[in-house]
Design a protein around this motif. Structure first.
Motif, PDB file in Angstrom:
ATOM      1  N   HIS A 113      85.625 -13.193-111.899  1.00  0.00           N
ATOM      2  CA  HIS A 113      86.382 -14.231-112.581  1.00  0.00           C
ATOM      3  C   HIS A 113      85.496 -15.037-113.544  1.00  0.00           C
ATOM      4  O   HIS A 113      85.966 -15.514-114.569  1.00  0.00           O
ATOM      5  CB  HIS A 113      87.016 -15.177-111.559  1.00  0.00           C
ATOM      6  N   ARG A 114      84.224 -15.193-113.175  1.00  0.00           N
ATOM      7  CA  ARG A 114      83.317 -15.957-114.026  1.00  0.00           C
ATOM      8  C   ARG A 114      82.839 -15.152-115.226  1.00  0.00           C
ATOM      9  O   ARG A 114      82.511 -15.721-116.274  1.00  0.00           O
ATOM     10  CB  ARG A 114      82.115 -16.425-113.202  1.00  0.00           C
ATOM     11  N   PRO A 132      90.560 -16.077-116.008  1.00  0.00           N
ATOM     12  CA  PRO A 132      90.708 -16.014-114.549  1.00  0.00           C
ATOM     13  C   PRO A 132      90.431 -17.368-113.907  1.00  0.00           C
ATOM     14  O   PRO A 132      89.468 -18.048-114.264  1.00  0.00           O
ATOM     15  CB  PRO A 132      89.632 -14.997-114.126  1.00  0.00           C
ATOM     16  N   PRO A 133      91.260 -17.780-112.956  1.00  0.00           N
ATOM     17  CA  PRO A 133      91.046 -19.078-112.303  1.00  0.00           C
ATOM     18  C   PRO A 133      89.792 -19.068-111.443  1.00  0.00           C
ATOM     19  O   PRO A 133      89.454 -18.064-110.827  1.00  0.00           O
ATOM     20  CB  PRO A 133      92.299 -19.239-111.438  1.00  0.00           C
ATOM     21  N   TYR A 187      95.881 -14.966-102.396  1.00  0.00           N
ATOM     22  CA  TYR A 187      96.903 -14.446-103.307  1.00  0.00           C
ATOM     23  C   TYR A 187      96.230 -13.503-104.299  1.00  0.00           C
ATOM     24  O   TYR A 187      95.265 -13.860-104.962  1.00  0.00           O
ATOM     25  CB  TYR A 187      97.586 -15.583-104.063  1.00  0.00           C
ATOM     26  N   PHE A 188      96.756 -12.276-104.385  1.00  0.00           N
ATOM     27  CA  PHE A 188      96.213 -11.307-105.336  1.00  0.00           C
ATOM     28  C   PHE A 188      97.371 -10.544-105.959  1.00  0.00           C
ATOM     29  O   PHE A 188      98.253 -10.052-105.249  1.00  0.00           O
ATOM     30  CB  PHE A 188      95.256 -10.330-104.644  1.00  0.00           C
ATOM     31  N   ASN A 189      97.358 -10.436-107.269  1.00  0.00           N
ATOM     32  CA  ASN A 189      98.413  -9.744-107.983  1.00  0.00           C
ATOM     33  C   ASN A 189      97.835  -8.520-108.694  1.00  0.00           C
ATOM     34  O   ASN A 189      97.027  -8.647-109.614  1.00  0.00           O
ATOM     35  CB  ASN A 189      99.064 -10.693-108.997  1.00  0.00           C
ATOM     36  N   HIS A 190      98.250  -7.325-108.259  1.00  0.00           N
ATOM     37  CA  HIS A 190      97.736  -6.099-108.854  1.00  0.00           C
ATOM     38  C   HIS A 190      98.090  -5.987-110.343  1.00  0.00           C
ATOM     39  O   HIS A 190      97.251  -5.629-111.166  1.00  0.00           O
ATOM     40  CB  HIS A 190      98.288  -4.868-108.117  1.00  0.00           C
ATOM     41  N   SER A 191      99.351  -6.259-110.670  1.00  0.00           N
ATOM     42  CA  SER A 191      99.797  -6.031-112.039  1.00  0.00           C
ATOM     43  C   SER A 191      99.035  -6.883-113.043  1.00  0.00           C
ATOM     44  O   SER A 191      98.723  -6.429-114.158  1.00  0.00           O
ATOM     45  CB  SER A 191     101.305  -6.303-112.155  1.00  0.00           C
ATOM     46  N   VAL A 192      98.719  -8.115-112.672  1.00  0.00           N
ATOM     47  CA  VAL A 192      97.975  -8.999-113.568  1.00  0.00           C
ATOM     48  C   VAL A 192      96.632  -8.388-113.935  1.00  0.00           C
ATOM     49  O   VAL A 192      96.197  -8.436-115.090  1.00  0.00           O
ATOM     50  CB  VAL A 192      97.778 -10.381-112.921  1.00  0.00           C
ATOM     51  N   HIS A 193      95.986  -7.787-112.967  1.00  0.00           N
ATOM     52  CA  HIS A 193      94.650  -7.234-113.185  1.00  0.00           C
ATOM     53  C   HIS A 193      94.682  -5.936-113.994  1.00  0.00           C
ATOM     54  O   HIS A 193      93.973  -5.801-115.002  1.00  0.00           O
ATOM     55  CB  HIS A 193      93.949  -7.004-111.851  1.00  0.00           C
ATOM     56  N   VAL A 194      95.498  -4.960-113.575  1.00  0.00           N
ATOM     57  CA  VAL A 194      95.485  -3.664-114.265  1.00  0.00           C
ATOM     58  C   VAL A 194      96.049  -3.767-115.680  1.00  0.00           C
ATOM     59  O   VAL A 194      95.658  -2.989-116.565  1.00  0.00           O
ATOM     60  CB  VAL A 194      96.237  -2.585-113.458  1.00  0.00           C
ATOM     61  N   SER A 215      92.954 -23.289-105.990  1.00  0.00           N
ATOM     62  CA  SER A 215      94.390 -23.033-106.061  1.00  0.00           C
ATOM     63  C   SER A 215      94.726 -21.722-106.759  1.00  0.00           C
ATOM     64  O   SER A 215      95.841 -21.232-106.645  1.00  0.00           O
ATOM     65  CB  SER A 215      95.087 -24.182-106.780  1.00  0.00           C
ATOM     66  N   GLY A 216      93.766 -21.140-107.478  1.00  0.00           N
ATOM     67  CA  GLY A 216      94.025 -19.880-108.166  1.00  0.00           C
ATOM     68  C   GLY A 216      94.311 -18.744-107.195  1.00  0.00           C
ATOM     69  O   GLY A 216      95.160 -17.881-107.463  1.00  0.00           O
ATOM     70  N   CYS A 217      93.618 -18.734-106.087  1.00  0.00           N
ATOM     71  CA  CYS A 217      93.762 -17.637-105.115  1.00  0.00           C
ATOM     72  C   CYS A 217      94.307 -18.093-103.769  1.00  0.00           C
ATOM     73  O   CYS A 217      94.801 -17.279-102.995  1.00  0.00           O
ATOM     74  CB  CYS A 217      92.426 -16.938-104.896  1.00  0.00           C
ATOM     75  N   HIS A 218      94.199 -19.386-103.485  1.00  0.00           N
ATOM     76  CA  HIS A 218      94.682 -19.917-102.197  1.00  0.00           C
ATOM     77  C   HIS A 218      95.890 -20.797-102.484  1.00  0.00           C
ATOM     78  O   HIS A 218      95.749 -21.964-102.803  1.00  0.00           O
ATOM     79  CB  HIS A 218      93.570 -20.707-101.498  1.00  0.00           C
TER      80      HIS A 218
END
Length: 217
Positions: free
Chosen positions: A167-168, A208-209, A126-133, A213-216
């Motif tokens: 993320h770290r 960042p998780p 799972y990846f969300n573009h808007s969250v990052h930019v 569960s953060g990405c999977h």
């Protein structure tokens, strides 16, 4: 009565078992090391149905990423522009260029241009573009200097390690939000900016998780 087979034949089963174990181990290690995005995706630069130069459009002409990728700051996905976006300019600029014939045909017929996808994460990620930019992570961090590419290529590994490293330590990648789409912005190598970046992480509540569960999901 003399033995029909020499004594060393008795060791054959053990040798076969050891050989099978070594071969399986080698295969597992080889797949683990080489069957990763670093080796299977990095450098991938497919030929597209229309020669589109990001170096010209995003670099020389300084067209903002969001002009074509309109939902990158509002959606999980970064959309590929439809031909009508191209024609807003090319109905006037180089409108009779043979290179643009597929774009014109697509615009008139309504059939999308069959662009070849370059960047892709696995279906289980799972990846969300808007969250990052929207939290100061520039396109450059994942896609490289697209504004310098004649042909877009897959530049970063997109491996789990690649994601977790960011993320770290988000303060090492974060930048002012007004510079997110400025692809040639250079990060100041100063203690003041390092402290400012740490402040961004704190003030913007960037957390960042790091759990599975953060990405999977």
């Amino acid at each position: 009565m003399a033995n029909v087979f020499p004594k060393w034949v008795n060791t054959i089963p053990i040798k076969v078992i050891v050989a099978i174990i070594l071969i399986k181990t080698a295969v597992v290690l080889g797949v683990t090391y080489y069957a990763t995005p670093k080796y299977t995706r990095v450098g991938y630069a497919p030929v597209q149905p229309v020669a589109f130069s990001h170096a010209l459009h995003a670099g020389q002409l300084e067209i903002d990423c969001r002009y074509c990728h309109t939902y990158v700051d509002r959606s999980e996905h970064s959309n590929v522009p439809a031909s009508n976006v191209c024609m807003t300019c090319h109905s006037m600029v180089r409108k009779d260029d043979p290179m643009l014939a597929p774009v014109k045909e697509s615009y008139e017929s309504g059939e999308p241009i069959p662009w070849v996808r370059v960047h892709k994460t696995p279906d289980y990620v799972y990846f969300n573009h808007s969250v990052h930019v929207n939290r100061g992570i520039s396109c450059v961090e994942c896609h490289g200097r697209v504004d310098e590419m004649e042909i877009v290529q897959h530049e970063k590994s997109f491996s789990m390690t690649f994601c977790l490293d960011c993320h770290r330590n988000p303060e090492e990648s974060i930048r002012p939000t007004e510079e997110v789409y400025n692809l040639d912005w250079e990060r100041p190598d100063t203690e003041d900016f390092k402290q400012e970046a740490v402040g961004f992480v704190h003030d913007w509540k960037v957390n960042p998780p790091q759990s599975c569960s953060g990405c999977h999901r």
